[in-house]
Design an enzyme around this catalytic site. Structure first.
Site, PDB file in Angstrom:
ATOM      1  N   SER A  72      -0.999  -0.637  -4.462  1.00 58.56           N
ATOM      2  CA  SER A  72      -2.145   0.248  -4.626  1.00 58.56           C
ATOM      3  C   SER A  72      -1.963   1.593  -3.840  1.00 58.56           C
ATOM      4  CB  SER A  72      -3.437  -0.191  -4.249  1.00 58.56           C
ATOM      5  OG  SER A  72      -3.779  -0.351  -3.023  1.00 58.56           O
ATOM      6  N   GLU A 101       0.652  -1.088   0.038  1.00 56.66           N
ATOM      7  CA  GLU A 101       0.045   0.045   0.047  1.00 56.66           C
ATOM      8  C   GLU A 101       0.867   1.149   0.205  1.00 56.66           C
ATOM      9  OE1 GLU A 101      -4.076  -1.027   2.582  1.00 56.66           O
ATOM     10  OE2 GLU A 101      -2.495  -0.374   3.464  1.00 56.66           O
ATOM     11  N   CYS A 102       0.625   2.312  -0.942  1.00 54.62           N
ATOM     12  CA  CYS A 102       1.181   3.736  -0.897  1.00 54.62           C
ATOM     13  C   CYS A 102       2.714   3.661  -0.783  1.00 54.62           C
ATOM     14  CB  CYS A 102       0.468   4.454   0.069  1.00 54.62           C
ATOM     15  SG  CYS A 102       0.920   6.147  -0.185  1.00 54.62           S
ATOM     16  N   GLY A 103       3.134   3.644   0.455  1.00 55.09           N
ATOM     17  CA  GLY A 103       4.899   3.766   0.568  1.00 55.09           C
ATOM     18  C   GLY A 103       5.379   2.439   0.136  1.00 55.09           C
ATOM     19  N   MET A 115       5.436   2.488  -3.562  1.00 58.20           N
ATOM     20  CA  MET A 115       6.371   3.389  -4.289  1.00 58.20           C
ATOM     21  C   MET A 115       7.755   2.370  -4.096  1.00 58.20           C
ATOM     22  SD  MET A 115       5.289   6.501  -2.275  1.00 58.20           S
ATOM     23  CE  MET A 115       6.963   7.073  -2.248  1.00 58.20           C
TER      24      MET A 115
END
EC number: 6.3.5.11
Length: 481
Positions: free
Chosen positions: A459, A346-348, A351
């Site tokens: 995501s 998720e998110c971080g 990335m």
């Protein structure tokens, strides 16, 4: 005989007239003061926040829980509340920290997603924190407006923050009590020691604070002492004990299931770069049949022996050089992804799984910090794309649907989640698969989120396990399969 459908639990909701009123610091001090007096305090946070709860947990020694009236239905909110209060030994008192101003919510005309909504669902008395800097009699007008705006909210007391001197405190307190009849439970003097370091997405998380702030314990002690001296804690407890019993949910999500054979093991990334996890998600994965093993993408140079990976959000941009230097772990994660291991990020975490990350990008975005030099670092490369920091700022709920069977659910499942990031991903091939289509939100590429390669899914959407109830069992089942 007590009613089995009701739970006796002293509780109090701390709200404010607006953001930046000092509510979070005062709650931290109150939790610390109550804990130091020997009370078992169960903390909760209204809304979508990982960082404030990390301090709540650090201070009380109990897992803080989030409750959100947009993501969760009433049954889910009562489930999280009663379960949290009764787990790890029944709490003596529950303290709920609100979000933003008392009435701020999802839209203009209802209290959906607001602190006020939670006060109603859990039948909580409210203590209102007012930033009294430069106001005295006007503070009474503020309080009067808040009490009359929705008379079903029980505002049981006021705490005045940012008080300049005893005369300031006296005038503001007298005005509030005279014009509203609501007691002022305490006043907090202006004090630079009443702060914990801030960052672009809020406070520094407690886990990172342990590494970066050498005097963190002393700061928390100072905050505790200021609140203990300035606030009538005995009156706080009296108000909390006045709360009526809360209704339990008809059925709880927090039940375990038996897994035939060996329990799968999920590696959870946890360090100063990755620490954004809802405790409900962690617990629900365990109840769904998984064992968890924590590892650090910053410090560990090999993966533990696991069957799946969960890489949450955080601040990978601040630790990009260390993540890049840990080449052996990046390679292991990339190879695990290519071999088909279920990996959810998720998110971080998303990335981190892309090919590279560029920080310090100047231009159209609002994001800029002196500690973020312009630099490009290599990331895992399990997912395609180049992550850029600084070209966008997204803080929003999102709604979506799973459009293909994936490790977090079957095609057709819908969810409410949220996204909170300062990055975007470029250079994504047109052939890339996405498992999520958003009806609300920004996502990775237009309306698409949940970038998928093999059994790896990343995501921008953060999911909360009580809101999206398919998450935990779907992820565990994808590993078992």
């Amino acid at each position: 005989m007590p009613d089995q459908k009701l739970m006796e639990m002293p509780r109090l909701l701390i709200s404010a007239d607006r953001s930046s009123s000092g509510k979070t610091t005062i709650v931290a001090g109150m939790l610390a003061a109550l804990t130091a007096k020997g009370y078992r305090v169960q903390p909760f946070k209204v809304g979508l926040d990982y960082i404030d709860p990390s301090y709540h947990s650090e201070i009380t020694g109990r897992n803080a829980r989030n409750i959100d009236g947009y993501l969760m239905d009433e049954e889910g909110i009562r489930d999280v509340f009663t379960h949290g209060c009764e787990t790890d030994g029944k709490a003596d008192v529950a303290i709920i920290e609100g979000v933003r101003g008392l009435y701020e919510g999802f839209d203009s005309f209802t209290d959906t997603g607001s602190t006020a909504q939670i006060a109603k669902i859990l039948n909580c008395p409210v203590v209102l924190v007012i930033n009294a800097r430069s106001i005295t009699r006007s503070a009474a007008a503020l309080v009067k407006g808040y009490t009359s705006f929705d008379e079903s909210i029980n505002i049981a007391g006021v705490i005045l923050n940012n008080i300049g001197n005893p005369r300031h405190a006296k005038k503001a307190s007298e005005a509030i009590e005279y014009y509203t009849g609501i007691p002022v439970l305490g006043t907090i003097r202006r004090d630079n020691a009443m702060q914990i370091s801030m960052r672009h997405l809020g406070l520094i998380p407690a886990l990172e604070g342990r590494r970066r702030i050498s005097d963190l314990d002393q700061r928390i002690e100072t905050i505790r002492d200021r609140v203990d001296e300035g606030v009538d804690i005995s009156e706080i407890l009296k108000i909390a004990r006045s709360a009526e019993p809360v209704e339990k949910p008809s059925k709880t999500m927090f039940t375990s299931r038996d897994i035939k054979g060996k329990r799968p093991k999920i590696g959870v990334a946890l360090d100063e770069a990755f620490n954004f996890y809802y405790h409900d998600n962690i617990e629900l994965l365990q109840l769904a049949g998984a064992d968890l093993e924590y590892f650090s993408p910053v410090h560990d140079n090999k993966l533990p022996d696991v069957d799946g990976l969960y890489i949450g959000g955080g601040y990978p941009e601040l630790f990009a050089p260390q993540l890049q230097d840990n080449e052996s772990l990046r390679r292991e994660i990339r190879e695990a992804s290519r071999s088909g291991m279920p990996i959810y990020a998720e998110c971080g975490g998303l990335m981190y799984l892309t090919e590279k990350l560029t920080t310090g990008v100047k231009g159209k975005g609002t994001y800029h910090m002196a500690e973020m030099p312009e630099a490009t670092t290599e990331m895992v490369g399990a997912l395609p794309g180049h992550t850029l920091m600084g070209h966008t700022r997204v803080v929003s709920y999102n709604n979506g649907q799973i459009v293909k069977d994936a490790i977090i659910g079957k095609k057709g499942n819908t969810f409410r989640g949220h996204e909170f990031h300062h990055s975007e991903i470029r250079d994504i091939p047109d052939s890339t698969d996405f498992a999520i289509k958003l009806s609300r939100g920004t996502g990775i590429k237009g309306e698409w989120d949940g970038m998928t390669v093999e059994n790896t899914l990343g995501s921008y959407a953060h999911l909360e396990g009580v809101s999206y109830r398919e998450f935990a069992r779907s992820f565990v089942d994808s590993i078992l399969e």
